[in-house]
Design an enzyme around this catalytic site. Structure first.
Site, PDB file in Angstrom:
ATOM      1  N   ASP A 113       0.476  -1.442  -0.412  1.00  0.00           N
ATOM      2  CA  ASP A 113      -0.173  -0.111   0.316  1.00  0.00           C
ATOM      3  C   ASP A 113       0.544   1.330  -0.468  1.00  0.00           C
ATOM      4  OD1 ASP A 113      -2.390   1.929   0.222  1.00  0.00           O
ATOM      5  OD2 ASP A 113      -1.231   1.429   2.919  1.00  0.00           O
ATOM      6  N   ASP A 165      -0.428   5.265   1.101  1.00  0.00           N
ATOM      7  CA  ASP A 165      -0.838   6.435   2.258  1.00  0.00           C
ATOM      8  C   ASP A 165      -0.553   5.028   3.271  1.00  0.00           C
ATOM      9  OD1 ASP A 165      -0.410   8.813   0.834  1.00  0.00           O
ATOM     10  OD2 ASP A 165      -2.080   8.313   0.031  1.00  0.00           O
TER      11      ASP A 165
END
Length: 237
Positions: A14, A16
Site C-alpha cells: 500500500d 499512504d
C-alpha cells in the site's frame, strides 16, 4: 516471538500510511472540502476513510453521485493534499520509518523481467505518482491505482491485479498494509499480510487478523532473493 523469516515471489505495498505519511495533507484537503460541502465532520471522516478510494469517500461523505463530478472532485481533493502538505507549516509527504532501507534493496531489481514488488494504492494515478516523486520512491513497473479497478479495497480486486502485474500467484505474494480495509483486501486476495500500526490502533488492525502485526516497517527487512523474489524477515515482539 523473535524473527520470522520467509520467501515470497512479490511484495505488494500500500502507499499512504505504509510507505509515506500524507496525514497533514489529507487533513488539509478535508478541511478545504468542508468549505464546499458544509456539515462534513472531518474528525469522523478521518477515523474511517483511510485506505479507501477517494471517489468512494466523496460519494459516501459528500453525496456526489455523478461519475463525471466524482472524477473531477477526486482530482481536486488529491491536488489539495499535495498543496496542503506544503502549506501552513505542515510537514509535507514524507517517508515512514523503515521504508528507505527496504526501497534501497528492492529498487535495484526494478528492471527484472518479473517485478518482485508493486505499489497497490487507493489513490489516483496522478496523486500517487506525485506523492512518490515528492518522497523519493520511483514508480514501480507494477503499479495499481484507483482507476485500475472497479471495486477498491476492502474487495480483493486491487491486490489480485497487483499480483497479476507481477506475474505471480496471489498466494505467493506478501501484502503490506496500514488500514483495516487494506488488510481485508489482501487476505481476500489470498495473500499473506503484514499489518502496520501507523494510522490505526492495534485493536483496529487485530480485528482484521493480519498474518503479522508490527509497529512499522522498521520491524521488517527485505532483500532480493538469490533466484528472484524477496526474502523477508519480520521481527515480532
Amino acid at each position: 516471538m523473535g524473527a520470522i523469516t520467509f520467501h515470497v515471489d512479490a511484495v505488494l505495498f500500500d502507499m499512504d500510511g505504509t510507505l509515506v505519511d500524507s496525514t497533514a495533507g489529507v487533513i488539509g484537503a478535508w478541511e478545504t472540502f468542508a468549505e464546499t460541502y458544509p456539515g462534513l465532520d472531518v474528525q469522523k471522516i478521518l477515523s474511517s476513510s483511510h485506505g479507501v478510494r477517494t471517489v468512494d469517500n466523496l460519494k459516501k461523505y459528500c453525496g456526489i453521485t455523478s461519475s463525471v463530478e466524482l472524477e473531477k472532485e477526486a482530482a481536486r481533493f488529491e491536488e489539495a493534499i499535495v498543496t496542503s502538505s506544503k502549506a501552513n507549516g505542515r510537514n509535507g509527504i514524507t517517508l515512514l520509518s523503515g521504508v528507505r532501507s527496504i526501497m534501497d534493496e528492492l529498487v535495484p531489481g526494478k528492471n527484472n523481467p518479473k517485478p518482485c514488488w508493486a505499489i497497490v494504492t487507493s489513490a489516483t494515478r496522478a496523486y500517487a505518482s506525485a506523492a512518490l516523486e515528492i518522497s523519493g520512491i520511483p514508480v514501480p513497473d507494477a503499479f495499481v491505482t484507483a482507476e485500475d479497478v472497479t471495486q477498491g479495497k476492502p474487495y480483493p480486486d486491487p491486490y489480485l491485479l497487483g499480483a497479476y502485474k507481477c506475474g505471480v500467484p496471489p498466494g505467493n505474494c506478501l501484502v503490506v498494509e496500514d488500514a483495516p480495509s487494506g488488510v481485508a483486501s489482501g487476505l481476500a486476495a489470498g495473500c499473506a499480510v503484514i499489518g502496520l500500526i501507523t494510522s490505526h490502533t492495534k485493536e483496529q488492525m487485530e480485528a482484521k487478523h493480519p498474518t503479522y502485526l508490527v509497529e512499522n516497517l522498521s520491524s521488517v527487512s527485505m532483500k532480493m532473493g538469490a533466484n528472484g523474489g524477496v526474502d523477508v524477515v519480520v521481527n515480532i515482539d
